[in-house]
Motif scaffolding. Structure first.
Motif, PDB file in Angstrom:
ATOM      1  N   LEU A 492       0.823  -0.903  -0.320  1.00 56.20           N
ATOM      2  CA  LEU A 492       0.109   0.108   0.166  1.00 56.20           C
ATOM      3  C   LEU A 492       1.152   1.235   0.050  1.00 56.20           C
ATOM      4  N   LYS A 493       2.399   0.862  -0.005  1.00 54.74           N
ATOM      5  CA  LYS A 493       3.163   2.664   0.090  1.00 54.74           C
ATOM      6  C   LYS A 493       3.105   2.944   1.528  1.00 54.74           C
ATOM      7  N   SER A 494       2.496   2.692   2.230  1.00 53.72           N
ATOM      8  CA  SER A 494       2.493   3.280   3.686  1.00 53.72           C
ATOM      9  C   SER A 494       3.457   3.912   4.112  1.00 53.72           C
ATOM     10  N   PRO A 495       3.393   5.063   5.301  1.00 54.98           N
ATOM     11  CA  PRO A 495       4.689   5.816   5.556  1.00 54.98           C
ATOM     12  C   PRO A 495       5.903   5.605   5.539  1.00 54.98           C
ATOM     13  N   ILE A 539       9.193  -7.997  -1.853  1.00 52.01           N
ATOM     14  CA  ILE A 539      10.156  -6.602  -1.532  1.00 52.01           C
ATOM     15  C   ILE A 539      11.136  -6.567  -2.217  1.00 52.01           C
ATOM     16  N   VAL A 540      12.176  -7.346  -3.139  1.00 50.66           N
ATOM     17  CA  VAL A 540      12.686  -6.995  -3.697  1.00 50.66           C
ATOM     18  C   VAL A 540      12.188  -5.751  -5.313  1.00 50.66           C
ATOM     19  N   GLN A 541      11.056  -6.298  -5.364  1.00 44.61           N
ATOM     20  CA  GLN A 541      10.529  -5.046  -6.123  1.00 44.61           C
ATOM     21  C   GLN A 541      10.356  -2.893  -5.634  1.00 44.61           C
ATOM     22  N   PHE A 542       9.805  -3.814  -4.845  1.00 45.20           N
ATOM     23  CA  PHE A 542       9.581  -2.268  -3.616  1.00 45.20           C
ATOM     24  C   PHE A 542      10.945  -1.875  -3.795  1.00 45.20           C
ATOM     25  N   THR A 543      11.700  -3.126  -3.054  1.00 43.96           N
ATOM     26  CA  THR A 543      13.764  -2.272  -2.818  1.00 43.96           C
ATOM     27  C   THR A 543      13.976  -0.965  -4.382  1.00 43.96           C
ATOM     28  N   GLN A 544      13.857  -2.353  -5.180  1.00 43.47           N
ATOM     29  CA  GLN A 544      14.158  -1.379  -6.687  1.00 43.47           C
ATOM     30  C   GLN A 544      13.493  -0.304  -6.535  1.00 43.47           C
ATOM     31  N   ARG A 545      12.792  -0.152  -7.204  1.00 45.70           N
ATOM     32  CA  ARG A 545      11.719   0.585  -7.402  1.00 45.70           C
ATOM     33  C   ARG A 545      11.689   2.411  -6.153  1.00 45.70           C
ATOM     34  N   LEU A 546      12.178   2.157  -4.811  1.00 48.70           N
ATOM     35  CA  LEU A 546      13.141   2.437  -3.796  1.00 48.70           C
ATOM     36  C   LEU A 546      14.230   3.314  -4.431  1.00 48.70           C
ATOM     37  N   LEU A 547      15.265   2.595  -5.067  1.00 47.29           N
ATOM     38  CA  LEU A 547      16.573   2.905  -6.178  1.00 47.29           C
ATOM     39  C   LEU A 547      16.453   3.579  -6.378  1.00 47.29           C
ATOM     40  N   LYS A 549      14.099   5.352  -7.249  1.00 42.69           N
ATOM     41  CA  LYS A 549      13.000   6.554  -7.317  1.00 42.69           C
ATOM     42  C   LYS A 549      11.792   7.095  -7.803  1.00 42.69           C
ATOM     43  N   GLU A 550      11.473   5.123  -7.147  1.00 46.40           N
ATOM     44  CA  GLU A 550       9.891   5.780  -8.449  1.00 46.40           C
ATOM     45  C   GLU A 550       8.794   5.596  -7.963  1.00 46.40           C
ATOM     46  N   LEU A 551       9.014   5.648  -6.364  1.00 47.41           N
ATOM     47  CA  LEU A 551       8.030   6.544  -5.692  1.00 47.41           C
ATOM     48  C   LEU A 551       8.072   8.031  -4.611  1.00 47.41           C
ATOM     49  N   PRO A 552       7.840   8.851  -5.685  1.00 45.35           N
ATOM     50  CA  PRO A 552       7.763  10.500  -5.302  1.00 45.35           C
ATOM     51  C   PRO A 552       7.510  10.309  -3.884  1.00 45.35           C
ATOM     52  N   SER A 553       6.548   9.973  -3.391  1.00 42.74           N
ATOM     53  CA  SER A 553       5.617  10.424  -1.976  1.00 42.74           C
ATOM     54  C   SER A 553       6.820   9.790  -0.849  1.00 42.74           C
ATOM     55  N   LEU A 554       7.900   8.723  -1.364  1.00 44.49           N
ATOM     56  CA  LEU A 554       8.955   8.112  -0.182  1.00 44.49           C
ATOM     57  C   LEU A 554      10.379   9.205  -0.267  1.00 44.49           C
ATOM     58  N   CYS A 555      10.286   9.030  -2.125  1.00 38.33           N
ATOM     59  CA  CYS A 555      11.618   9.655  -2.059  1.00 38.33           C
ATOM     60  C   CYS A 555      11.505  10.987  -1.049  1.00 38.33           C
ATOM     61  N   PRO A 560      14.979   8.903   3.017  1.00 36.71           N
ATOM     62  CA  PRO A 560      14.519   8.330   2.068  1.00 36.71           C
ATOM     63  C   PRO A 560      15.657   7.769   1.664  1.00 36.71           C
ATOM     64  N   HIS A 561      17.087   8.142   1.999  1.00 31.49           N
ATOM     65  CA  HIS A 561      18.422   6.461   2.571  1.00 31.49           C
ATOM     66  C   HIS A 561      18.646   5.440   3.234  1.00 31.49           C
ATOM     67  N   SER A 562      17.656   5.959   4.023  1.00 32.89           N
ATOM     68  CA  SER A 562      17.764   5.442   5.541  1.00 32.89           C
ATOM     69  C   SER A 562      16.593   4.262   5.266  1.00 32.89           C
ATOM     70  N   LEU A 563      15.583   4.490   4.982  1.00 37.45           N
ATOM     71  CA  LEU A 563      14.877   3.857   4.256  1.00 37.45           C
ATOM     72  C   LEU A 563      14.585   2.278   3.241  1.00 37.45           C
ATOM     73  N   CYS A 564      15.265   2.897   2.472  1.00 37.31           N
ATOM     74  CA  CYS A 564      15.903   2.465   0.970  1.00 37.31           C
ATOM     75  C   CYS A 564      16.818   2.151   2.070  1.00 37.31           C
ATOM     76  N   GLY A 565      17.898   1.968   2.848  1.00 34.94           N
ATOM     77  CA  GLY A 565      18.783   0.598   3.502  1.00 34.94           C
ATOM     78  C   GLY A 565      18.323   0.280   4.114  1.00 34.94           C
ATOM     79  N   ALA A 566      17.274   0.293   4.884  1.00 34.62           N
ATOM     80  CA  ALA A 566      16.579  -0.261   5.341  1.00 34.62           C
ATOM     81  C   ALA A 566      15.770  -1.892   4.887  1.00 34.62           C
TER      82      ALA A 566
END
Length: 1126
Positions: A492-495, A539-547, A549-555, A560-566
């Motif tokens: 759901l792309k939560s906060p 999990i891996v698809q969501f991580t790739q989208r974070l890398l 930067k395809e999720l503007p609300s989270l990026c 953003p870096h700590s979330l992606c690193g997690a």
């Protein structure tokens, strides 16, 4: 000795008097040992020794017991000698009589009886001393009570009896008496000794009246009654306090039942200063204080006392009204007030800590008080938006969560579920509870109070506690509905704050074997786009989208870096295993990480350098964040090197140089021990996998040489440069083992580093030894060639004298040489460059003085050299060659093995192998093969022109092909297979420069080993040595020197006929066969040495063919498909 036993009372007084007389001497002794020494020499130091009554008593007793024996022995001896005992003969007679008396039966009986009686006397004195001490303490306490209760004792003296006075107080405390009378009686009662009150005949009526006073609305009465309860709980033993606690619990329960208190369920506040609530808070506070302290002493009392306290507590907590308050009012229950006083349920955590009380708690909850658990489950609903007006409900929730979290980590606690609770139609299962707990993370709530008591923090503590318990996590967390609920925020792309907490839990789950399997292989797990898929894919698809930067609300969030690193950490737990990499490889996560690293690296270079005084605070912080993120990405890329195929992917990213540099920088910073060991081990594996110039050119020479230098210096400091401070305080013991235990870690690091012939070539190729004419004592080696020059090639007196511990250090070097020579390619390189065999033979000749004085000098070094020479000169499997042992035997001839100091090799070291073909001439073929090998060695020894840039392996092939073309029948049997081995030796590289036998075959061996032989896989993981390193060693030389020739032929034929994937199954079968030995040598930290030095004893290919067939049925589709793509 009956007289002695009858006179035991007198003896006690004598011992007591004796100890009092010498108390000054004993008390001045600094330790019990010194006091014992004083007693042993008391006759010498105390002039009054023989005047003590106890000593006189003992002398008289000995005379009575042994007088007749001494007289009889004296007469016998004088009669035998025929002379009177005078002069020096007198001393001789005394000595003889003493000796005979000591060995007589009467003497033994006297000592035995005296010892037993004295033990009894001393124990009796000790018991009396303890009783006197206790009596003194009781007398002192009673005196204090009397001094503090003057008024009460005066009244007692007037009435003539304290019990009569207590009876009068019980009558005055009756509820029908006026308030003033009851109040005065309570004041007098609070000053009375608690022991007198609890032991009087009127205690039952007193207790009833005190309970009535507790529930009185008048604070003067209730507070004084509560003061008496507090005094009784703090100064009485458990057999008394349990009754006080029971009375208090019953009184509180009756107050809740009679008053039917309630509080507003809306945002309105509740006033705890209301008299009825304040009174109950004080009483529950006293109960809670007792609950926290009672665990310190209830184990010293019978279990029934503890059970009564626990049962009364649960009885109070299970209280609830059958009909709740109407409208917006909620019923106030005891658990609400207890939660206010002890929010995190400290009392319950203490009760559950020890098995002694935990067993009783779980038994009572299961049999009688399930309503307590159901009441706690009623407090789990947190669907509200704010808590500012609901502190009471929130405190109750926190208390319930802490109790439930502690309860479900135990097996019997989990057995309480499913459980029926109010307001719910279906029973609540354990999975339902965990789903509701996870929901607390998903709801964006404001913290109530400090962050320590925020819902997310509390829930995370419970989930962490569950993750730490393997069995508990399997039953609670590793369930499909729970994992689906955990992954809901990802879908759901939560906060970002919620996702960070979820990533933390997912990483902990993926760090376990069961959790990893759940993520990788449970397809019916997560619903995404109306389809069922694997959790790993989500999990891996969501991580790739974070890398990407395809999720503007989270990026665009603050972290953003700590979330992606997690989430990268979650993926790392998967791709640093063979099976996890197999699943994640199609997504190209390594490419996404490399792209993100390159982009970050270029951006960090563009950040302007801060200028002093220019106010560049923001740019400095930005640069720091960039560097941290860049290191995170490099660290994540580096973890791909944990598996053979992952190393290939890492090399393909082009970032291997930066990864190695980053890892070496962390090594030089001397971080925590665990991190440092991990980095060192991973770097060893990485360097050992380097195979040719194509890959080496990508790795920084400074990083590798710096690491080698640090490793060699660390070894040398342990081996030769022990700390002088340690020697002064605690001299270092002489080592018993050939390799001292203090050097074993450094030895194993070197073995890992030089595990493959390719790494040996990179570190030693075309590098000569120093062979200096002078070595200073402070000169330390800094490279592998220097180490060989100082520890192995000790061929001069200068080198011998440069070592502080020549024998130990040279033995260490010979042991290292022996392991290196187990790899035939490494041995050929050492022989071609350094003439190792010639050097060892010359050293052996110095010990051979047989021609001069018919002797051979045998020491630890010569025995070690003999073993190495035989190993490198004779080839064959376990039944084809015999290696001399390295230890001496405790027989007439301690070393019966032939001395190898010149060619040819003694015949006893070569065994006759079983005939492969009946027409084979056998011995002749072996001799021809041996001659050809010697020719090959001679060729290699002559091939030392440094201008020659060709490969010695290519030169071998050229020479061998020339021989085979001119004389095709010159070799038969083993010779043909030798040709096959030389021609198909796995030195051919893929475009990456890494041999396929490493990144393909060895990779699948590790993957199958974890699934099929998990104990062996765990043993390798503990040892820091990988199965892939050993597979590369075996397969590179086609199991030569490890299996008999027949088994090697079976292996070759099977791979040709059945398919190349049988190469993988063969290695797995060998590891399974060696499982007992592997487990044993892992405990002694000798796994690497055992696998390299020892042949594979007792392995029969045909016995394991069925097992290999099963592996083919399970894994051929994966393994063979990957091999065909090479």
């Amino acid at each position: 000795m009956s007289e002695f036993a009858e006179d035991e009372v007198e003896l006690q007084s004598l011992v007591k008097q004796f100890l009092r007389s010498i108390s000054d001497k004993i008390s001045s002794a600094p330790s019990p040992e010194c006091a014992e020494e004083i007693l042993l020499h008391l006759e010498e130091t105390d002039k009054n020794f023989h005047n003590y009554e106890f000593v006189k008593y003992l002398r008289q007793y000995v005379e009575n017991a042994l007088g007749s024996v001494v007289e009889e022995e004296t007469n016998n001896l004088t009669r035998e000698d025929g002379q009177h005992a005078i002069g020096s003969g007198h001393d001789t007679l005394i000595h003889a009589v003493t000796q005979r008396t000591r060995y007589s039966a009467e003497y033994q009986q006297m000592i035995h009886t005296l010892k037993n009686t004295m033990i009894t006397v001393v124990e009796s004195l000790k018991n009396k001393s303890e009783e006197d001490q206790l009596r003194k303490e009781e007398t002192h306490q009673e005196k204090q009570h009397r001094q503090s209760n003057i008024q009460f004792t005066d009244n007692c003296s007037d009435s003539g009896s304290s019990f009569k006075q207590l009876q009068i107080l019980a009558e005055k405390l009756d509820s029908s008496k006026p308030k003033e009378v009851r109040w005065e009686a309570l004041k007098v009662l609070c000053r009375a000794p608690t022991s007198d009150v609890l032991s009087c005949e009127s205690w039952s009526s007193l207790r009833l009246n005190l309970c009535v006073a507790l529930s009185e609305p008048d604070p003067d009465l209730s507070d004084n009654a509560l003061r008496f309860f507090a005094k009784s709980l703090s100064s009485s033993p458990l057999n008394v306090t349990r009754e006080i606690y029971t009375s208090l619990a019953k009184s509180v329960e009756s107050s809740f039942l009679s008053h039917k208190l309630s509080f507003p369920s809306g945002s309105a506040t509740i006033d705890v200063n209301r008299p009825e609530i304040s009174r109950l808070l004080k009483q529950i506070r006293l109960m809670n204080d007792f609950q926290k302290e009672v665990t310190n002493f209830w184990i010293r009392h019978p279990e029934k006392y503890m059970e009564e306290v626990i049962e009364n507590t649960f009885s109070l907590l299970s209280f609830h009204h059958e009909h709740g308050s109407p409208g917006t009012e909620r019923v106030l229950e005891p658990v609400h007030l207890l939660a206010l006083l002890d929010v995190k349920a400290t009392w319950f955590k203490k009760w559950m800590h020890g098995y002694y009380s935990r067993a009783v708690i779980l038994r009572l909850l299961e049999r009688k008080y399930k309503s307590v658990v159901s009441g706690l489950l009623n407090n789990k609903d947190l669907s509200l938006s704010v808590y500012s007006g609901k502190e009471l409900e929130y405190c109750c929730f926190v208390h319930s969560l802490c109790v439930l979290g502690k309860l479900i980590i135990y097996t019997n606690g989990k057995k309480l579920f499913p459980i029926k609770i109010r307001k719910y139609k279906d029973p609540v299962t354990l999975t339902d509870l965990l789903i509701n707990v996870v929901k607390c993370i998903l709801i964006h709530l404001l913290s109530v109070g400090s962050d320590v008591l925020s819902p997310s923090t509390l829930v995370m503590e419970v989930l962490w506690m569950l993750c730490e318990q393997t069995e508990c996590a399997t039953e609670c967390l590793y369930q499909t509905p729970v994992i689906e609920k955990l992954l809901t925020p990802v879908i759901l792309k939560s906060p970002a704050a919620t996702l960070s907490l979820i990533a933390d839990i997912l990483a902990r789950i993926a760090n376990t074997d069961r959790g990893l399997a759940l993520f990788l292989f449970e397809k019916n797990l997560v619903a995404a786009h109306s389809e069922r898929t694997f959790a790993a894919h989500i999990i891996v698809q969501f991580t790739q989208r974070l890398l990407d930067k395809e999720l503007p609300s989270l990026c665009e969030s603050d972290m953003p870096h700590s979330l992606c690193g997690a989430f990268i950490l979650v993926c790392r737990q998967m791709y640093n295993t063979c099976e996890g990499l197999q699943v994640l490889r199609p997504y190209g996560l390594h490419k996404a990480l490399a792209a993100a690293w390159k982009k970050t690296s270029s951006l960090s270079e563009r950040v302007q350098t801060p200028v002093p005084g220019a106010g560049a605070g923001s740019s400095t912080q930005e640069l720091q964040n960039m560097l941290i993120w860049e290191e995170t990405l490099l660290d994540s890329l580096l973890n791909f090197g944990a598996t053979p195929k992952g190393l290939l992917l890492l090399q393909q990213t082009g970032a291997i140089n930066e990864c190695v540099s980053y890892m070496f920088s962390r090594f030089t910073k001397k971080l925590q021990v665990i991190i440092r060991l991990f980095i060192k081990a991973l770097l060893i594996i990485l360097v050992a996998a380097i195979s040719n110039k194509c890959l080496v050119q990508q790795i920084s020479p400074c990083s590798v040489s710096g690491f080698i230098r640090a490793l060699v210096l660390e070894l040398w400091s342990v081996l030769e440069c022990s700390s002088d401070d340690i020697r002064v305080v605690r001299p270092k013991p002489t080592p018993i083992d050939p390799t001292d235990r203090s050097c074993i870690k450094s030895f194993l690091y070197l073995v890992n580093l030089l595990s493959s012939s390719q790494s040996v070539w990179q570190l030693l190729g075309r590098q000569s030894l120093a062979n200096k004419s002078e070595y200073t004592l402070r000169e330390m080696p800094t490279s592998i060639p220097d180490l060989i020059d100082r520890l192995i090639a000790v061929n001069s007196d200068v080198k011998i004298h440069s070592l502080f511990r020549y024998e130990e250090s040279h033995t260490f070097g010979l042991r290292l040489l022996n392991v290196l020579c187990c790899n035939l390619d490494s041995f050929l390189l050492l022989e071609s460059q350094y003439n190792i065999c010639s050097m060892l033979l010359q050293s052996q000749m110095r010990n051979n003085t047989f021609e001069i004085n018919q002797t051979i000098i045998i020491d630890s070094l010569s025995v070690e050299r003999n073993h190495v020479l035989v190993r490198v000169s004779v080839v064959g499997g376990p039944s084809e060659r015999r290696l001399p042992p390295r230890d001496l035997q405790e027989v007439k001839h301690p070393y019966p093995w032939p001395w190898f100091s010149c060619y040819p090799v003694p015949r006893c070291y070569t065994l006759d192998p079983p005939d492969i073909l009946h027409t084979s001439p056998g011995r002749r073929n072996i001799d021809e093969l041996t001659n050809n090998i010697l020719v090959l060695f001679a060729f290699l020894s002559s091939w030392k022109d440094p201008k020659n840039d060709g490969s010695w392996v290519e030169a071998c092939r050229t020479l061998y092909c020339k021989v085979m073309a001119s004389k095709p029948n010159v070799l038969t049997g083993k010779g043909k297979l030798l040709a096959l081995w030389v021609s198909v030796s796995p030195t051919s590289m893929a475009e990456s420069g890494i041999p396929p036998v490493y990144w393909c075959t060895a990779h699948y061996v590790e993957m199958l080993l974890k699934a099929e032989v998990p104990l062996v896989h765990s043993a390798f993981k503990m040892s820091g040595f990988t199965p892939s390193q050993m597979c590369l060693h075996w397969l590179t030389q086609c199991f030569w020197n490890y299996l008999d020739w027949t088994e090697i032929c079976h292996y070759i034929c099977t791979c040709v006929v059945m398919g190349p994937d049988y190469q993988v199954y063969m290695c797995v079968a060998i590891f399974k066969h060696l499982q007992p030995d592997i487990l044993q040598h892992t405990q002694s930290q000798e796994l690497q040495i055992f696998l390299k030095e020892e042949p594979i004893q007792g392995f029969s290919f045909t016995n394991h063919l069925e097992f290999m067939g099963d592996l083919e049925h399970k894994y051929r589709d994966i393994v063979l498909a990957d091999m065909k793509m090479i």
